[in-house]
Design a protein around this motif. Structure first.
Motif, PDB file in Angstrom:
ATOM      1  N   LYS A  28      -4.943  -5.867   5.055  1.00 32.25           N
ATOM      2  CA  LYS A  28      -4.528  -4.967   6.147  1.00 32.25           C
ATOM      3  C   LYS A  28      -4.461  -3.521   5.656  1.00 32.25           C
ATOM      4  O   LYS A  28      -4.921  -2.594   6.325  1.00 32.25           O
ATOM      5  CB  LYS A  28      -3.149  -5.387   6.689  1.00 32.25           C
ATOM      6  N   THR A  29      -3.892  -3.329   4.468  1.00 33.91           N
ATOM      7  CA  THR A  29      -3.764  -1.980   3.915  1.00 33.91           C
ATOM      8  C   THR A  29      -5.138  -1.398   3.579  1.00 33.91           C
ATOM      9  O   THR A  29      -5.396  -0.211   3.808  1.00 33.91           O
ATOM     10  CB  THR A  29      -2.865  -1.995   2.653  1.00 33.91           C
ATOM     11  N   MET A  30      -6.024  -2.242   3.049  1.00 33.52           N
ATOM     12  CA  MET A  30      -7.383  -1.782   2.721  1.00 33.52           C
ATOM     13  C   MET A  30      -8.130  -1.352   3.983  1.00 33.52           C
ATOM     14  O   MET A  30      -8.846  -0.342   3.990  1.00 33.52           O
ATOM     15  CB  MET A  30      -8.152  -2.893   2.001  1.00 33.52           C
ATOM     16  N   ASN A  31      -7.966  -2.105   5.058  1.00 37.88           N
ATOM     17  CA  ASN A  31      -8.620  -1.749   6.325  1.00 37.88           C
ATOM     18  C   ASN A  31      -8.076  -0.431   6.872  1.00 37.88           C
ATOM     19  O   ASN A  31      -8.833   0.392   7.409  1.00 37.88           O
ATOM     20  CB  ASN A  31      -8.424  -2.869   7.356  1.00 37.88           C
ATOM     21  N   VAL A  42      -5.393   9.220   1.142  1.00 32.57           N
ATOM     22  CA  VAL A  42      -5.532   7.770   1.367  1.00 32.57           C
ATOM     23  C   VAL A  42      -4.804   7.001   0.266  1.00 32.57           C
ATOM     24  O   VAL A  42      -4.083   6.030   0.529  1.00 32.57           O
ATOM     25  CB  VAL A  42      -7.020   7.347   1.436  1.00 32.57           C
ATOM     26  N   SER A  43      -4.966   7.440  -0.969  1.00 30.65           N
ATOM     27  CA  SER A  43      -4.299   6.790  -2.112  1.00 30.65           C
ATOM     28  C   SER A  43      -2.778   6.868  -1.979  1.00 30.65           C
ATOM     29  O   SER A  43      -2.069   5.897  -2.272  1.00 30.65           O
ATOM     30  CB  SER A  43      -4.740   7.439  -3.426  1.00 30.65           C
ATOM     31  N   TYR A  71      -3.089  -0.855  -9.319  1.00 33.23           N
ATOM     32  CA  TYR A  71      -3.882   0.349  -9.054  1.00 33.23           C
ATOM     33  C   TYR A  71      -4.539   0.273  -7.685  1.00 33.23           C
ATOM     34  O   TYR A  71      -4.768  -0.803  -7.134  1.00 33.23           O
ATOM     35  CB  TYR A  71      -4.951   0.584 -10.138  1.00 33.23           C
ATOM     36  N   PHE A  72      -4.792   1.441  -7.120  1.00 35.00           N
ATOM     37  CA  PHE A  72      -5.658   1.595  -5.948  1.00 35.00           C
ATOM     38  C   PHE A  72      -6.586   2.744  -6.276  1.00 35.00           C
ATOM     39  O   PHE A  72      -6.135   3.806  -6.698  1.00 35.00           O
ATOM     40  CB  PHE A  72      -4.869   1.913  -4.682  1.00 35.00           C
ATOM     41  N   GLU A  73      -7.881   2.509  -6.122  1.00 35.14           N
ATOM     42  CA  GLU A  73      -8.857   3.503  -6.540  1.00 35.14           C
ATOM     43  C   GLU A  73      -9.957   3.624  -5.490  1.00 35.14           C
ATOM     44  O   GLU A  73     -10.432   2.613  -4.951  1.00 35.14           O
ATOM     45  CB  GLU A  73      -9.473   3.033  -7.862  1.00 35.14           C
ATOM     46  N   ILE A  74     -10.336   4.862  -5.186  1.00 34.87           N
ATOM     47  CA  ILE A  74     -11.522   5.094  -4.363  1.00 34.87           C
ATOM     48  C   ILE A  74     -12.591   5.623  -5.307  1.00 34.87           C
ATOM     49  O   ILE A  74     -12.377   6.622  -6.010  1.00 34.87           O
ATOM     50  CB  ILE A  74     -11.235   6.098  -3.230  1.00 34.87           C
ATOM     51  N   PHE A 123     -10.883   0.010  -4.265  1.00 29.14           N
ATOM     52  CA  PHE A 123     -10.578  -1.111  -5.162  1.00 29.14           C
ATOM     53  C   PHE A 123      -9.063  -1.206  -5.318  1.00 29.14           C
ATOM     54  O   PHE A 123      -8.391  -0.184  -5.409  1.00 29.14           O
ATOM     55  CB  PHE A 123     -11.198  -0.892  -6.539  1.00 29.14           C
ATOM     56  N   ILE A 124      -8.566  -2.438  -5.394  1.00 24.86           N
ATOM     57  CA  ILE A 124      -7.119  -2.620  -5.521  1.00 24.86           C
ATOM     58  C   ILE A 124      -6.800  -3.810  -6.419  1.00 24.86           C
ATOM     59  O   ILE A 124      -7.551  -4.791  -6.469  1.00 24.86           O
ATOM     60  CB  ILE A 124      -6.472  -2.815  -4.117  1.00 24.86           C
TER      61      ILE A 124
END
Length: 282
Positions: free
Chosen positions: A206-209, A223-224, A241-244, A265-266
């Motif tokens: 849900k968070t990725m969407n 966004v991060s 981590y969360f990475e674009i 990526f998460i």
């Protein structure tokens, strides 16, 4: 259904049953198979004369001994699942000795920096282990085509780079992520989750969407920050981590470029169980 524990027996069988026109499709796995793995097998069956699946929990790609120890090993169950697809699939389930021949260590690789991003930052030596075992498996099976799921997108790019650098005669095919009904990316590690954890883990997709929607109008930094905040407010999950990143180079997106493809990526921990996911942002 044929299950081989020794590479010499698998190679003898392939030699006896391959003609000049035969193609070999190969699906390398660490077992604990789910519908995502089975979708790779179906793809291989559609496009190849012979399909081989390997089931091998590779010790050299684990930097956490506890994770290696707890990784699910369900060979009998895996074989039953494979039978539901086709009894003609060849299963290679070797021992560590059969693969490494007493030298259980990784070769060091330079993947042009792909190995230093995301997973590489948090799992030192992981991609050396992946490269080592994939090269060994390719040399054993000698496949025409090999199939990998896009959930491990960084791994997919690493394997493509391995093939390019080592000049291996195999085509690498990436296949779409298979998801649970709630959006959670299917993974062998999901077997270790409780029903409540699995249910609540829908927050990841849900968070990725939501991040994908925001990326249309917001900067990568904004966004991060949104994703970090979403997990900060949830006590069950710990965001690693969360990475674009740029899809091709996997370098972190500092500033959006309309000519590049980006991917989020998460990695998230749920009670020491590590889950990863990825989504295209374009």
């Amino acid at each position: 259904m044929l299950v081989f524990n020794k590479k010499v027996d698998l190679q003898t069988h392939l030699k006896q049953n391959c003609s000049n026109n035969s193609t070999i499709g190969f699906v390398p796995t660490m077992g604990a198979l789910h519908k995502g793995h089975l979708s790779l097998l179906k793809k291989s069956l559609e496009n190849n004369t012979i399909t081989v699946i390997s089931i091998f929990v590779n010790p050299t790609q684990f930097n956490n001994p506890e994770d290696l120890k707890k990784y699910p090993r369900t060979l009998e169950n895996d074989v039953e699942k494979i039978k539901t697809i086709s009894k003609e699939i060849l299963v290679y389930a070797p021992s560590v000795e059969d693969i490494y021949e007493g030298k259980t260590k990784s070769q060091h690789y330079n993947f042009d920096g792909l190995e230093n991003q995301m997973e590489g930052k948090f799992r030192p030596g992981h991609f050396d282990g992946v490269g080592t075992v994939v090269k060994k498996l390719f040399e054993i099976v000698n496949p025409t085509n090999a199939y990998f799921g896009e959930k491990d997108f960084q791994q997919l790019q690493i394997v493509k780079k391995l093939v390019e650098k080592e000049k291996l005669a195999v085509t690498i095919i990436g296949c779409p992520i298979y998801r649970e009904a709630n959006g959670l990316a299917m993974s062998s590690r999901n077997e270790r989750l409780t029903e409540e954890q699995k249910d609540k883990a829908s927050i990841i997709y849900k968070t990725m969407n939501e991040a994908k929607k925001l990326f249309g109008t917001k900067s990568a930094k904004e966004v991060s920050e949104f994703v970090t905040k979403a997990f900060k407010n949830n006590t069950m999950f710990e965001l690693e981590y969360f990475e674009i990143a740029d899809e091709a180079t996997l370098l972190t997106c500092k500033r959006k470029n309309k000519n590049k493809k980006y991917r989020a990526f998460i990695a998230v921990f749920v009670n020491k169980i590590r889950l990863i996911d990825t989504i295209s942002l374009n």
